[in-house]
Design an enzyme around this catalytic site. Structure first.
Site, PDB file in Angstrom:
ATOM      1  N   ASP A 145     -10.406   3.213  -3.991  1.00 26.27           N
ATOM      2  CA  ASP A 145     -11.200   1.285  -3.150  1.00 26.27           C
ATOM      3  C   ASP A 145     -12.810   1.243  -3.857  1.00 26.27           C
ATOM      4  O   ASP A 145     -13.176   1.894  -3.685  1.00 26.27           O
ATOM      5  CB  ASP A 145     -11.498   1.858  -1.763  1.00 26.27           C
ATOM      6  CG  ASP A 145      -9.624   1.882  -1.063  1.00 26.27           C
ATOM      7  OD1 ASP A 145      -8.656   1.973  -1.695  1.00 26.27           O
ATOM      8  OD2 ASP A 145      -9.760   1.700  -0.326  1.00 26.27           O
TER       9      ASP A 145
ATOM     10  N   ASP B 286       0.726  -0.906   0.262  1.00 26.56           N
ATOM     11  CA  ASP B 286       0.322  -0.038   0.107  1.00 26.56           C
ATOM     12  C   ASP B 286       0.759   1.806   0.109  1.00 26.56           C
ATOM     13  O   ASP B 286       2.134   0.544  -0.393  1.00 26.56           O
ATOM     14  CB  ASP B 286      -1.131  -0.004   1.280  1.00 26.56           C
ATOM     15  CG  ASP B 286      -1.869   0.464   0.683  1.00 26.56           C
ATOM     16  OD1 ASP B 286      -2.214   1.460   0.200  1.00 26.56           O
ATOM     17  OD2 ASP B 286      -3.445   0.199   1.715  1.00 26.56           O
TER      18      ASP B 286
HETATM   19  C1  GLA Z   1      -6.281   1.444   1.381  1.00 29.20           C
HETATM   20  C2  GLA Z   1      -6.101   0.447  -0.118  1.00 29.20           C
HETATM   21  C3  GLA Z   1      -7.247  -0.570   0.188  1.00 29.20           C
HETATM   22  C4  GLA Z   1      -6.757  -1.285   1.734  1.00 29.20           C
HETATM   23  C5  GLA Z   1      -7.008  -0.943   2.559  1.00 29.20           C
HETATM   24  C6  GLA Z   1      -6.444  -1.206   3.736  1.00 29.20           C
HETATM   25  O1  GLA Z   1      -7.441   1.924   1.238  1.00 29.20           O
HETATM   26  O2  GLA Z   1      -6.570   0.975  -1.211  1.00 29.20           O
HETATM   27  O3  GLA Z   1      -7.108  -1.938  -0.220  1.00 29.20           O
HETATM   28  O4  GLA Z   1      -5.839  -2.476   1.267  1.00 29.20           O
HETATM   29  O5  GLA Z   1      -6.066   0.446   2.477  1.00 29.20           O
HETATM   30  O6  GLA Z   1      -6.422  -0.193   4.713  1.00 29.20           O
END
Ligand code: GLA
Length: 407
Positions: free
Chosen positions: A218, A158
């Site tokens: 997301d 990430d």
């Molecule tokens: C970010 C990523 C997600 C997930 C969250 C976890 O938002 O884009 O896919 O992994 O972090 O905290």
């Protein structure tokens, strides 16, 4: 009507040559990832069945074998955020939360491997993950070696808590560190997503560094979220789609099919679009209690075959015609996959004559047409002047393949 498909495809440049050279993800990976469904549920006292614990991943691995997921191609069982202990161990290594993962990650990896599956793990390029757990900044080599020692097969990395100007250096350093372990791990990046707010990412570098990469927000368990991902991808398709190919893929995020937020038509739309986008198929749902229709859709061998086509070209939105949208993906052997979406969210099924589909004319004078979704149907050999029409439900999709027949 905008009809660019015919002209565009022959001219498209594929940049798919210089992939990360680890021999992995030659087709988009398939598997399961905990985030969208289980998020950061760490309360194993109140919610033992759904908290992020070794039990959850072992149960998913069991179901993946018993209920045909592995046989359908879903191979990676992936941890997301919130798996580690809040503190590194005495030697500075990452460690799993001891209460939720009493056996540790190595034992979990052994278990998953014993089922013929692979294990994915999660960390962050910055000092902390998005949920505030320890990140890998200043520990890239150490963490890469830890993951390799545990037998991990994939790292989702990430991009929270890192200055955007340092993302390139961080993602590249971790790529090198993974490579230096000698273990083969799929490297899943979020680097472009965190750069788009500031400038257009350098996809040459991204493709050389990562096996797949997130570009956009997301996914949520809602139609508005899935729609917005498709729209973003279509609006940026000339910038991102040419970079997809064996070894490296655009990642529009998880499949939320089988959860609460999408109607069945919308679930079919997500599956069809993810197949045409050559997207990694990472489900985030509860495989232990999935409704049979969602299961049949996720295990639909014909849709999976489109997603996994060895040519590895990503599809494009090629036309919008009234409330319809057409996406096309060229497959091996001159086959064309076409998704016709009905974006109207009121009323009943809308009919589109097949001759209006832009890719139709690429078939030559004769074409064998098969409907893959919503139901499998042989639509037979069709001529250029066919009067066949497809009926598409509101927010649904009809997925077709066109096999050219040489005159
Ligand atoms: C970010 C990523 C997600 C997930 C969250 C976890 O938002 O884009 O896919 O992994 O972090 O905290």
């Amino acid at each position: 009507m905008r009809c660019t498909g015919l002209l565009l495809f022959p001219l498209l440049i594929s940049h798919a040559v210089k992939a990360l050279d680890n021999g992995l993800a030659l087709t988009p990976i398939m598997g399961w990832l905990h985030w969208a469904r289980f998020m950061c549920n760490v309360d194993c006292v109140a919610d033992p069945d759904n908290c992020i614990s070794e039990r959850l991943f072992m149960q998913m691995a069991d179901v993946m074998v018993k209920e045909g997921w592995r046989d359908a191609g879903y191979e990676y069982v992936c941890l997301d955020d919130c798996w580690p202990s809040r503190r590194r161990d005495a030697s500075g290594g990452l460690q799993a939360d001891p209460a939720r993962f009493p056996g540790g990650i190595k034992r979990l990896a052994d278990y998953v491997h014993s089922k013929g599956l692979k294990l994915g793990i999660y960390s962050d390029v910055g000092a902390e993950t998005c949920a505030g757990y320890p990140g890998s900044l200043d520990h890239y080599e150490k963490d890469a070696q830890t993951f390799a020692d545990w037998g991990v097969d994939l790292l989702k990395f990430d991009g929270c808590n890192m200055k955007w100007t340092r993302l390139a250096e961080g993602y590249r350093n971790m790529s090198r560190a993974l490579n230096a372990t000698g273990s083969r791990m799929v490297y899943s990046c979020e680097w472009p997503l965190y750069e788009w707010d500031f400038h257009k990412p350098n996809y040459t570098a991204v493709r050389e560094t990562c096996n797949q990469w997130r570009n956009y927000a997301d996914v949520y368990d809602s139609w508005s979220s899935v729609k917005s991902i498709a729209e973003w991808t279509a609006l940026h398709q000339d910038a991102v789609a040419p970079w997809a190919g064996p070894g490296g893929w655009n990642d529009p995020d998880m499949l939320v099919i089988g959860n609460y937020g999408l109607s069945h038509d919308q679930q079919e739309s997500q599956m069809a679009l993810w197949a045409l986008m050559a997207a990694p198929l990472l489900m985030s749902n509860d495989l232990r209690s999935l409704c049979p229709r969602a299961k049949a859709l996720l295990q639909n061998r014909r849709v999976i075959a489109i997603n996994q086509d060895p040519l590895g070209r990503q599809g494009y939105r090629t036309a919008t015609l009234g409330s319809f949208e057409v996406w096309e993906r060229p497959l091996s052997n001159r086959v064309l996959a076409v998704a016709v979406r009905n974006k109207q969210e009121i009323g009943g099924p809308q009919k589109l004559p097949i001759v209006k589909v832009p890719g139709w004319r690429t078939c030559g004078s004769l074409c064998n047409v098969t409907q893959i979704l919503p139901q499998y149907k042989e639509l037979g050999v069709q001529r250029q002047r066919t009067d066949l029409a497809v009926a598409v439900n509101p927010s649904g999709v009809v997925l077709l393949t066109f096999h050219p027949i040489l005159d």
